[in-house]
Design a protein around this motif. Structure first.
Motif, PDB file in Angstrom:
ATOM      1  N   GLN A 143       9.937 -24.011  25.936  1.00  0.00           N
ATOM      2  CA  GLN A 143      11.356 -24.410  25.997  1.00  0.00           C
ATOM      3  C   GLN A 143      12.101 -23.589  27.042  1.00  0.00           C
ATOM      4  N   ASN A 144      11.813 -22.269  27.100  1.00  0.00           N
ATOM      5  CA  ASN A 144      12.468 -21.406  28.086  1.00  0.00           C
ATOM      6  C   ASN A 144      12.100 -21.842  29.503  1.00  0.00           C
ATOM      7  N   SER A 145      10.833 -22.199  29.701  1.00  0.00           N
ATOM      8  CA  SER A 145      10.393 -22.597  31.044  1.00  0.00           C
ATOM      9  C   SER A 145      11.067 -23.873  31.488  1.00  0.00           C
ATOM     10  N   GLU A 146      11.245 -24.814  30.552  1.00  0.00           N
ATOM     11  CA  GLU A 146      11.900 -26.062  30.970  1.00  0.00           C
ATOM     12  C   GLU A 146      13.420 -26.005  30.770  1.00  0.00           C
ATOM     13  N   ARG A 147      13.936 -24.830  30.372  1.00  0.00           N
ATOM     14  CA  ARG A 147      15.380 -24.638  30.168  1.00  0.00           C
ATOM     15  C   ARG A 147      15.978 -25.698  29.248  1.00  0.00           C
ATOM     16  N   LEU A 148      15.265 -25.964  28.181  1.00  0.00           N
ATOM     17  CA  LEU A 148      15.729 -26.923  27.179  1.00  0.00           C
ATOM     18  C   LEU A 148      15.452 -26.337  25.802  1.00  0.00           C
ATOM     19  N   SER A 149      16.170 -26.839  24.787  1.00  0.00           N
ATOM     20  CA  SER A 149      15.767 -26.425  23.439  1.00  0.00           C
ATOM     21  C   SER A 149      15.566 -27.658  22.560  1.00  0.00           C
ATOM     22  N   TRP A 150      14.526 -27.579  21.758  1.00  0.00           N
ATOM     23  CA  TRP A 150      14.132 -28.710  20.931  1.00  0.00           C
ATOM     24  C   TRP A 150      14.800 -28.598  19.560  1.00  0.00           C
ATOM     25  N   SER A 151      14.892 -29.725  18.872  1.00  0.00           N
ATOM     26  CA  SER A 151      15.522 -29.719  17.547  1.00  0.00           C
ATOM     27  C   SER A 151      14.609 -29.017  16.541  1.00  0.00           C
ATOM     28  N   ALA A 152      15.224 -28.587  15.439  1.00  0.00           N
ATOM     29  CA  ALA A 152      14.441 -27.934  14.377  1.00  0.00           C
ATOM     30  C   ALA A 152      13.342 -28.870  13.874  1.00  0.00           C
ATOM     31  N   GLU A 153      13.665 -30.147  13.740  1.00  0.00           N
ATOM     32  CA  GLU A 153      12.681 -31.118  13.226  1.00  0.00           C
ATOM     33  C   GLU A 153      11.483 -31.193  14.162  1.00  0.00           C
ATOM     34  N   GLU A 154      11.773 -31.217  15.471  1.00  0.00           N
ATOM     35  CA  GLU A 154      10.664 -31.344  16.420  1.00  0.00           C
ATOM     36  C   GLU A 154       9.762 -30.111  16.371  1.00  0.00           C
ATOM     37  N   VAL A 155      10.387 -28.915  16.337  1.00  0.00           N
ATOM     38  CA  VAL A 155       9.574 -27.693  16.328  1.00  0.00           C
ATOM     39  C   VAL A 155       8.762 -27.625  15.028  1.00  0.00           C
ATOM     40  N   ASP A 156       9.411 -27.956  13.910  1.00  0.00           N
ATOM     41  CA  ASP A 156       8.716 -27.896  12.620  1.00  0.00           C
ATOM     42  C   ASP A 156       7.551 -28.896  12.587  1.00  0.00           C
ATOM     43  N   HIS A 157       7.784 -30.067  13.164  1.00  0.00           N
ATOM     44  CA  HIS A 157       6.739 -31.087  13.211  1.00  0.00           C
ATOM     45  C   HIS A 157       5.539 -30.571  14.013  1.00  0.00           C
ATOM     46  N   ARG A 158       5.845 -29.943  15.170  1.00  0.00           N
ATOM     47  CA  ARG A 158       4.747 -29.421  16.007  1.00  0.00           C
ATOM     48  C   ARG A 158       4.018 -28.289  15.297  1.00  0.00           C
ATOM     49  N   LEU A 159       4.796 -27.438  14.605  1.00  0.00           N
ATOM     50  CA  LEU A 159       4.190 -26.333  13.854  1.00  0.00           C
ATOM     51  C   LEU A 159       3.211 -26.886  12.805  1.00  0.00           C
ATOM     52  N   HIS A 160       3.671 -27.892  12.085  1.00  0.00           N
ATOM     53  CA  HIS A 160       2.835 -28.485  11.040  1.00  0.00           C
ATOM     54  C   HIS A 160       1.549 -29.046  11.640  1.00  0.00           C
ATOM     55  N   GLU A 161       1.711 -29.713  12.776  1.00  0.00           N
ATOM     56  CA  GLU A 161       0.547 -30.321  13.442  1.00  0.00           C
ATOM     57  C   GLU A 161      -0.444 -29.231  13.889  1.00  0.00           C
ATOM     58  N   ILE A 162       0.104 -28.136  14.446  1.00  0.00           N
ATOM     59  CA  ILE A 162      -0.766 -27.049  14.918  1.00  0.00           C
ATOM     60  C   ILE A 162      -1.533 -26.444  13.737  1.00  0.00           C
ATOM     61  N   MET A 163      -0.842 -26.223  12.609  1.00  0.00           N
ATOM     62  CA  MET A 163      -1.520 -25.618  11.447  1.00  0.00           C
ATOM     63  C   MET A 163      -2.634 -26.547  10.931  1.00  0.00           C
ATOM     64  N   VAL A 217       2.119 -21.529   4.547  1.00  0.00           N
ATOM     65  CA  VAL A 217       2.097 -22.460   3.408  1.00  0.00           C
ATOM     66  C   VAL A 217       1.555 -23.834   3.844  1.00  0.00           C
ATOM     67  N   TYR A 218       1.816 -24.235   5.088  1.00  0.00           N
ATOM     68  CA  TYR A 218       1.203 -25.495   5.571  1.00  0.00           C
ATOM     69  C   TYR A 218      -0.324 -25.355   5.547  1.00  0.00           C
ATOM     70  N   PHE A 219      -0.779 -24.179   5.951  1.00  0.00           N
ATOM     71  CA  PHE A 219      -2.234 -23.962   5.944  1.00  0.00           C
ATOM     72  C   PHE A 219      -2.766 -23.974   4.510  1.00  0.00           C
ATOM     73  N   LEU A 220      -2.039 -23.323   3.625  1.00  0.00           N
ATOM     74  CA  LEU A 220      -2.427 -23.306   2.204  1.00  0.00           C
ATOM     75  C   LEU A 220      -2.544 -24.739   1.668  1.00  0.00           C
ATOM     76  N   GLN A 221      -1.565 -25.569   2.024  1.00  0.00           N
ATOM     77  CA  GLN A 221      -1.588 -26.979   1.576  1.00  0.00           C
ATOM     78  C   GLN A 221      -2.878 -27.667   2.023  1.00  0.00           C
ATOM     79  N   GLU A 222      -3.259 -27.413   3.279  1.00  0.00           N
ATOM     80  CA  GLU A 222      -4.483 -28.045   3.797  1.00  0.00           C
ATOM     81  C   GLU A 222      -5.706 -27.550   3.036  1.00  0.00           C
ATOM     82  N   MET A 223      -5.728 -26.255   2.734  1.00  0.00           N
ATOM     83  CA  MET A 223      -6.876 -25.722   1.975  1.00  0.00           C
ATOM     84  C   MET A 223      -6.933 -26.356   0.588  1.00  0.00           C
TER      85      MET A 223
END
Ligand code: NDP
Length: 444
Positions: free
Chosen positions: A382-402, A212-218
């Motif tokens: 995240q697994n490699s650095e043994r950390l987990s990111w917040s939902a907001e951070e992952v969603d933000h990165r996802l949006h940026e990637i799309m 849907v992020y991609f759809l928005q861009e289109m």
């Protein structure tokens, strides 16, 4: 390189693989000109090395059902390319699975993963095992038997599987558990894991949200927005559910969803409460979509797909080749302005031509559904650095990637008349990165 000649040779060498030819043909036709601008590609026979998977692992899976009967299925892993990172791609459990379907999916995955900008190669795997009608214990025993064969071929820096049709969080959990037992290591070898043991937040949502992020861009390219638009969705699984959720969040109206038995049409729209019902029905009770129509008293059409209904936007999220040429013509005649694919290759070659000739917004799954594997890539980090990111951070990165994938498609896909050919854009952008990496790594 002449696309049609290469395709003819592949058909002769690998008979009886129609889905594989369909995916390869579409890519080769669109990259032909760009490929031929680089004579060094032809000198190293890059095209054959790109189309033929690095490796195919095939095995028998033996398991015992609840009645004590010993059953066999076939298991496969297609490791297509690790030119830009470890092999990466989902596992599909469905009765229709065969080498042709998995070869097409692994080929597509290679370009999709390249588009994400993350360091992931392409792979796909699966089995002709159908989870439909099986008990939880049968599914667990099958997953364990499957991994008992597969485990030697995968690893955090070798090949990292994830889910796909018939494989969700439950199945990934069972496979990861057995993998961990066999290797005696806790690594990020599977993505789509449970949140309590290394899974990334937003991974379940990622493919649908990303679509849907991609759809928005289109839509933005035409001054349009999701708000107030009516939407046809096919499927009722992971991708369809979170595609619907994001459409609702953005103010769109979802009219249809489906499963392999038929589709429901709800003229009032599938709202939040009704979507929660579908999620529970499909994820917990493993029921049929018809039960929605029984509960809410709306239309149900058995053995049919939703593409005859009138709407502004179509988002196919079930399986390959689920929109044919006639259905595409109907969608266009009914005024659809955008088609963004949540599923892999849901439109036949003829359907794609219909959309493009009508100059509607159309994006192939390898770009619009890349959000799932993108967040899988983020799960690996995240697994490699043994950390987990917040939902907001992952969603933000996802949006940026799309948004970045959309920009790449526009860069390579804009036609002289201004129309954006997202198929060409996605294929050339994905191909060039893999090709450059292959050239730099010598003839291997
Ligand atoms: P699920 O198994 O969660 O859901 C699949 C849905 O499609 C179900 O509603 C299923 O119906 C329906 N379906 C499956 N096969 C057929 C068929 N042959 N004919 C009609 N309907 C069918 O899978 P996902 O949602 O994960 O995957 C859907 C699509 O998205 C696939 O093409 C997959 O490759 C693609 N995809 C998935 C990603 C992910 O992250 N999961 C990432 C990128 C792409 P039923 O309930 O009857 O089985």
């Amino acid at each position: 390189m002449k696309a049609e000649e290469v395709l003819a040779q592949l058909k002769e060498r690998f008979p009886g693989e129609p889905e594989y030819y369909q995916a390869v043909g579409e890519v080769l036709r669109t990259i032909e000109d760009e490929y031929n601008r680089h004579p060094e590609f032809e000198e190293t026979n890059l095209v054959e090395r790109l189309c033929i998977p690095d490796r195919i692992v095939q095995f028998r899976v033996t398991w015992t059902d609840d009645a004590g009967r010993v059953r066999t299925n076939m298991g496969y892993r297609i490791q297509h390319s690790n030119a830009i990172g470890p092999y990466k791609g989902g596992i599909r459990f469905h009765a229709s699975v065969n080498p042709s379907i998995l070869k097409f999916l692994a080929f597509e995955q290679t370009f999709k993963n390249s588009l994400t900008t993350l360091p992931m190669g392409g792979a796909k795997g699966g089995s002709d095992f159908s989870p439909r009608g099986k008990s939880k214990n049968e599914v667990m025993r099958f997953c364990q038997a499957f991994v008992t064969e597969l485990w030697r071929n995968i690893g955090p820096d070798t090949d990292v599987p994830a889910g796909d049709i018939g494989v969700g969080g439950r199945e990934v959990g069972f496979m990861f558990g057995m993998y961990k037992k066999l290797t005696r290591e806790f690594t990020g070898t599977f993505t789509g894991k449970g949140r309590d043991f290394g899974g990334s937040l937003i991974r379940p949502e990622a493919t649908g949200y990303g679509n849907v992020y991609f759809l928005q861009e289109m839509l933005k390219t035409r001054g349009e927005d999701v708000k107030g638009k009516s939407v046809l969705i096919s499927g009722a699984g992971n991708v369809a559910q979170y595609t619907a959720e994001k459409v609702l969040q953005l103010g769109g109206k979802v009219l249809t969803m489906s499963d392999s038995d038929g589709y429901i049409y709800d003229p009032d729209g599938i709202d939040r409460e009704k979507l929660d019902y579908i999620m529970e029905l499909k994820n917990d009770y493993r029921g049929r979509i018809k039960e929605y129509a029984d509960k809410y008293g709306c239309k149900y059409v058995a053995k049919a797909r939703p593409w005859g209904e009138k709407a502004d936007i179509a988002l196919p999220c079930a399986t390959q080749n689920e929109i044919n040429g006639d259905e595409a013509r109907t969608l266009v005649a009914n005024g659809v302005i955008a088609v963004s694919e949540g599923a892999n290759m849901p439109s036949t070659a003829e359907a794609v031509s219909v959309f493009q000739e009508a100059r509607i917004l159309y994006c192939p799954g390898k770009a619009s559904n890349a959000g799932g594997v993108s967040v899988s890539g983020l799960e690996m980090s995240q697994n490699s650095e043994r950390l987990s990111w917040s939902a907001e951070e992952v969603d933000h990165r996802l949006h940026e990637i799309m948004c970045n994938i959309h920009a790449s498609c526009v860069k390579y896909g804009r036609q002289p008349d201004g129309y954006i050919d997202y198929v060409k854009g996605a294929n050339i952008a994905g191909f060039m990165k893999v090709a450059r990496a292959m050239m730099a790594q010598g003839i291997v």
